[in-house]
Design an enzyme around this catalytic site. Structure first.
Site, PDB file in Angstrom:
ATOM      1  N   HIS A  70      -8.009   2.440  -5.848  1.00  0.00           N
ATOM      2  CA  HIS A  70      -7.251   1.486  -5.022  1.00  0.00           C
ATOM      3  C   HIS A  70      -5.766   1.811  -5.138  1.00  0.00           C
ATOM      4  CE1 HIS A  70     -10.780  -0.976  -4.369  1.00  0.00           C
ATOM      5  NE2 HIS A  70     -11.041  -0.812  -5.650  1.00  0.00           N
ATOM      6  N   ASN A 128     -12.215   4.887  -2.039  1.00  0.00           N
ATOM      7  CA  ASN A 128     -11.387   3.702  -1.873  1.00  0.00           C
ATOM      8  C   ASN A 128     -12.130   2.848  -0.857  1.00  0.00           C
ATOM      9  OD1 ASN A 128      -9.574   1.709  -1.234  1.00  0.00           O
ATOM     10  ND2 ASN A 128      -7.792   3.072  -1.180  1.00  0.00           N
ATOM     11  N   ARG A 164     -10.068 -10.601  -4.843  1.00  0.00           N
ATOM     12  CA  ARG A 164      -9.979  -9.144  -4.991  1.00  0.00           C
ATOM     13  C   ARG A 164     -10.316  -8.679  -6.410  1.00  0.00           C
ATOM     14  NH1 ARG A 164      -7.533  -7.165  -0.328  1.00  0.00           N
ATOM     15  NH2 ARG A 164      -6.194  -8.660   0.722  1.00  0.00           N
ATOM     16  N   ASP A 201     -25.328   0.240  -3.515  1.00  0.00           N
ATOM     17  CA  ASP A 201     -26.668   0.833  -3.600  1.00  0.00           C
ATOM     18  C   ASP A 201     -26.676   2.293  -3.154  1.00  0.00           C
ATOM     19  OD1 ASP A 201     -27.769  -1.494  -4.614  1.00  0.00           O
ATOM     20  OD2 ASP A 201     -28.595  -2.157  -2.688  1.00  0.00           O
ATOM     21  N   TYR A 254       0.797  -1.231   0.000  1.00  0.00           N
ATOM     22  CA  TYR A 254       0.000   0.000   0.000  1.00  0.00           C
ATOM     23  C   TYR A 254       0.829   1.280   0.000  1.00  0.00           C
ATOM     24  CZ  TYR A 254      -3.547  -3.427   1.085  1.00  0.00           C
ATOM     25  OH  TYR A 254      -4.366  -4.519   1.033  1.00  0.00           O
ATOM     26  N   HIS A 282     -15.368  -5.764  -2.263  1.00  0.00           N
ATOM     27  CA  HIS A 282     -15.723  -7.112  -2.696  1.00  0.00           C
ATOM     28  C   HIS A 282     -16.932  -7.688  -1.970  1.00  0.00           C
ATOM     29  CE1 HIS A 282     -11.630  -6.415  -3.906  1.00  0.00           C
ATOM     30  NE2 HIS A 282     -11.279  -6.346  -2.634  1.00  0.00           N
ATOM     31  N   SER A 319      -3.240  -0.325  -4.544  1.00  0.00           N
ATOM     32  CA  SER A 319      -2.623  -1.452  -5.258  1.00  0.00           C
ATOM     33  C   SER A 319      -3.498  -1.804  -6.459  1.00  0.00           C
ATOM     34  CB  SER A 319      -2.486  -2.660  -4.325  1.00  0.00           C
ATOM     35  OG  SER A 319      -3.762  -3.178  -4.000  1.00  0.00           O
TER      36      SER A 319
END
Length: 151
Positions: free
Chosen positions: A101, A75, A112, A88, A24, A81, A103
């Site tokens: 993201h 993010n 992922r 929604d 990260y 996931h 990464s």
């Protein structure tokens, strides 16, 4: 009127700089917030930067954004996931959404690779570390200003 961009950060991103910096990056969330505010300010935008480890709080902020913001950068971290509710809420906001993201999730574990947020986002920026936040803020401002078409 200056474009207003809400930058949301999901669970565990408060640990940036110490949590798996090899994945990260070494920057803290406070340093990334400064990058976003500087980039937004240079483009004449107002940046509202927030982080929560709680899905419901993120959803509440998204609901409020419908009336107070012009675009959302998110993010979603691990909620990417798993959270239909987050997806929604983003749909209900009726705002342009940029998914972000640090990464590249497509180069990581198979679980992922699927994102509920990607299904509704105008665009996705991933794999550029903290620089991705600057790119996402710029994209959100362009969408909010009508200079770029979503999709």
């Amino acid at each position: 009127m200056a474009p207003r961009v809400l930058v949301l950060n999901g669970p565990n991103l408060n640990m940036l700089g110490t949590r798996q910096p090899e994945i990260y990056g070494p920057e803290t969330l406070a340093e990334i917030e400064t990058l976003c505010r500087d980039r937004g300010g240079s483009l004449g935008a107002e940046i509202d930067f927030r982080q929560s480890n709680h899905e419901g709080e993120l959803i509440d902020w998204i609901h409020r954004a419908r009336d107070t913001q012009d675009a959302i950068v998110i993010n979603p971290a691990g909620l990417t996931h798993t959270s239909l509710s987050l997806m929604d809420a983003l749909i209900a906001s009726e705002l342009p959404v940029i998914e972000l993201h640090l990464s590249n999730p497509h180069r990581r574990e198979a679980f992922r690779h699927d994102s509920y947020v990607s299904k509704i986002a105008a665009g996705v920026i991933c794999g550029f570390g903290s620089h991705g936040y600057e790119l996402a803020v710029e994209a959100a401002i362009r969408l909010a200003s009508g200079r770029t078409k979503a999709g």
